[in-house]
Design an enzyme around this catalytic site. Structure first.
Site, PDB file in Angstrom:
ATOM      1  N   LYS A 120       0.942  -1.381   0.080  1.00 40.44           N
ATOM      2  CA  LYS A 120       0.050  -0.027  -0.193  1.00 40.44           C
ATOM      3  C   LYS A 120       0.972   1.349  -0.124  1.00 40.44           C
ATOM      4  CE  LYS A 120      -4.166   1.084   2.486  1.00 40.44           C
ATOM      5  NZ  LYS A 120      -4.956   1.132   3.820  1.00 40.44           N
TER       6      LYS A 120
HETATM    7  C1  E4P Z   1      -8.188   2.441   3.590  1.00 44.36           C
HETATM    8  O1  E4P Z   1      -7.530   1.466   3.168  1.00 44.36           O
HETATM    9  C2  E4P Z   1      -8.057   3.031   5.044  1.00 44.36           C
HETATM   10  O2  E4P Z   1      -7.530   2.326   5.814  1.00 44.36           O
HETATM   11  C3  E4P Z   1      -9.419   3.487   5.578  1.00 44.36           C
HETATM   12  O3  E4P Z   1     -10.657   2.875   4.941  1.00 44.36           O
HETATM   13  C4  E4P Z   1      -9.484   4.899   6.198  1.00 44.36           C
HETATM   14  O4  E4P Z   1     -11.016   4.625   6.767  1.00 44.36           O
HETATM   15  P1  E4P Z   1     -11.299   5.966   7.689  1.00 44.36           P
HETATM   16  O5  E4P Z   1     -11.420   7.174   7.069  1.00 44.36           O
HETATM   17  O6  E4P Z   1     -12.422   5.342   8.532  1.00 44.36           O
HETATM   18  O7  E4P Z   1     -10.121   6.078   8.792  1.00 44.36           O
END
Ligand code: E4P
Length: 218
Positions: free
Chosen positions: A87
């Protein structure tokens, strides 16, 4: 639509996996810290545990923001387990690293995407997944769903194979809306998945069926 769970909590992951509908896991440094996973050895060990719990892709995020650092970290993550997807943040070095990993056959998830232009760049760099953050856009009174529709249109226009991973999902309505507009994947907390089970008419209907069965069958 693939269902990913957005957590580093092993019991939530196991519960979603047991339901039989889980296709993968996404994590981020905040989610790892929330579970108290600190230090590179513990972090790598935790990713391994997640991979052993689920059958699908597990997104593991790099911390570096310089190109060389991203490559070193990403290669170590990818070597950890075949299910790992590296990622990368949507910054210039993240796009460069994405292209590098694509050329090497290492799968990537470009994260922190908030515009159609960013999603177009990620696809051109060959990202396996692009993660537009629906909930965080909604948080600032911007239509997150509209961004996902724009990305769908652009990717379909050119046949990009990058999968749209609707991230920052907060509830079941987000999940349903993403399914309606053709998001390839959604990632959200356990409740956004198990919440889809719930309907009061299912509960009252089942109670009545069981009651009637008991009347006739003792
Ligand atoms: C995506 O990969 C992130 O980990 C995540 O969806 C972020 O979500 P949040 O805005 O609820 O922290």
């Amino acid at each position: 639509m693939k269902f990913f769970i957005d957590t580093a909590n092993l019991s939530d992951i196991a519960e979603a996996q047991a339901l039989g509908v889980l296709d993968g896991v996404t994590t981020n440094p905040s989610l790892m810290a929330k579970e108290g996973i600190i230090g590179s050895e513990a972090i790598l060990g935790h990713y391994k545990k997640i991979c052993e719990l689920v059958e699908g892709d597990v997104s593991a995020e790099v911390i570096s923001t310089d190109f060389e650092g991203m490559i070193k970290e990403g290669e170590a993550l990818a070597a950890l387990h075949p299910q790992i997807v590296v990622k990368l943040p949507m910054i210039a070095n993240g796009v460069k690293a994405c292209k590098y990993f694509t050329d090497k056959g290492i799968r990537t998830n470009v994260t922190l995407v908030f515009s159609a232009g960013q999603a177009l760049l990620a696809a051109k760099a060959g990202a396996t997944y692009v993660s537009p953050f629906l909930g965080r856009l909604d948080d600032i009174s911007t239509d997150g769903l509209n961004l996902i529709s724009e990305i769908r249109l652009i990717y379909d226009n050119y046949g990009f194979e990058t999968q749209i991973l609707a991230a920052s999902i907060r509830n079941t309505i987000h999940v349903i809306n993403c399914a309606k507009i053709g998001s390839d994947v959604m990632t959200g907390p356990l409740l956004s998945i198990t919440g889809l089970l719930k309907h009061p008419l299912t509960d009252s209907g089942l109670a009545k069926f069981l009651e009637d069965y008991k009347k006739g069958n003792g």
